[in-house]
Write an enzyme that holds these catalytic residues in place. Sequence first.
Site, short mmCIF file in Angstrom:
data_model
loop_
_atom_site.label_atom_id
_atom_site.label_comp_id
_atom_site.label_asym_id
_atom_site.label_seq_id
_atom_site.Cartn_x
_atom_site.Cartn_y
_atom_site.Cartn_z
N ASP A 132 42.16 74.94 87.15
CA ASP A 132 41.53 73.39 87.03
C ASP A 132 40.48 73.31 88.06
OD1 ASP A 132 41.82 71.23 86.12
OD2 ASP A 132 42.42 69.87 87.52
N CYS A 212 41.87 56.40 80.24
CA CYS A 212 42.96 57.31 80.75
C CYS A 212 42.53 56.45 81.64
CB CYS A 212 42.36 58.33 80.68
SG CYS A 212 43.67 59.40 81.58
N CYS A 246 58.03 60.60 77.96
CA CYS A 246 58.08 61.84 77.42
C CYS A 246 59.99 62.15 77.27
CB CYS A 246 57.22 62.62 77.71
SG CYS A 246 57.78 64.05 76.89
#
Length: 354
Positions: A132, A212, A246
């Site tokens: 990242d 977001c 989820c």
Amino acid sequence: MQGWARELGFSQIGVAGVDLSSAEAGLLAWLSQGFHGDMAYMAHHGLKRARPAELVPGTVSVVTVRMDYLPRATPEDWTEQELARLQRPQEGIVSLYARGRDYHKVLRNRLQKLADRMAVEIGPLGYRVFTDSAPVLEAELASRSGQGWRGKHTLLLNREAGSLFFLGEIYVDVALPATAPVEAHCGSCSACIAACPTQAILAPHRLDARRCISYLTIEHDGPIPLEMRPLIGNRIYGCDDCQLVCPWNKFAKRSSLPDFDAREGLAGAQLATLLDWTEDTFLKHTEGSPIRRIGHARWLRNVAVAMGNALRQPTLLPAHREAMARSLQRRLAHPDPLVQEHVQWALLFTHTVS
């Protein structure tokens, strides 16, 4: 290599090729729609993200790794506990991944050790490690190498580990056998889309980062848009909602490393306490943490927004209301206009609920 990887704390290792041309159209479309917001570096690097051999000349294979990050002491009912935090507006919520040590530091060091081990076994090896930290299509490379599939929230999902893991890569100049990708298993489930507090997931696999909460509280460096502030709730650094709902995260794995254990003061802390942190206190609590990168002013901005949202709640106890009001008043004279603006906004709601 799987054995070496596990010794270093990685959960899985894979290998992908460098031809990501089929991902280029989607990347360009996402950028052209401005969904990257203030993240100018996304557009600056352009298609280098999809062309590993251009980013690091000589690259012919990419080794991918994933590392679980749930703290070791995470209880079985962790998703319920995390969702319950949303019902306690006086508390600030820091995303699970950011409660421990900065993952960049943890992964980079261990990726380096893995690459060194590979060089000993394979022979002369040109390589570069990433986590990242550069124009790399991490989730694309990970999915192509069998680490999982792209969920409808755009994060990577794994049948045995859900989505609570970090990704890392080693670009190498030797050809390695590629590992096979896996099938997607989201089916008709759209829990992540329905759960997003800001409707940032516009459609399956289509995310507008500008909406977001993770982007707004971490990447965005200016004032948080007025219309977005009430939707942020008491989330002060990142957002886990799409992952908490989820179904695959019932399989999320605890980390084998102490690095990701939650630090004191970053889980369940009172907003009034967090707004009172001086810059020195902030730096002390966030030493070696990913939170430090946003700086003290943005931290105070985020906490002030959460306070404004808490003050709008009729269920907020008078003691919490009074503590927040006092803390906000103390910050009115902060020298940074960014902090002043958000503190003033929060104070508008001090007396809106009797």
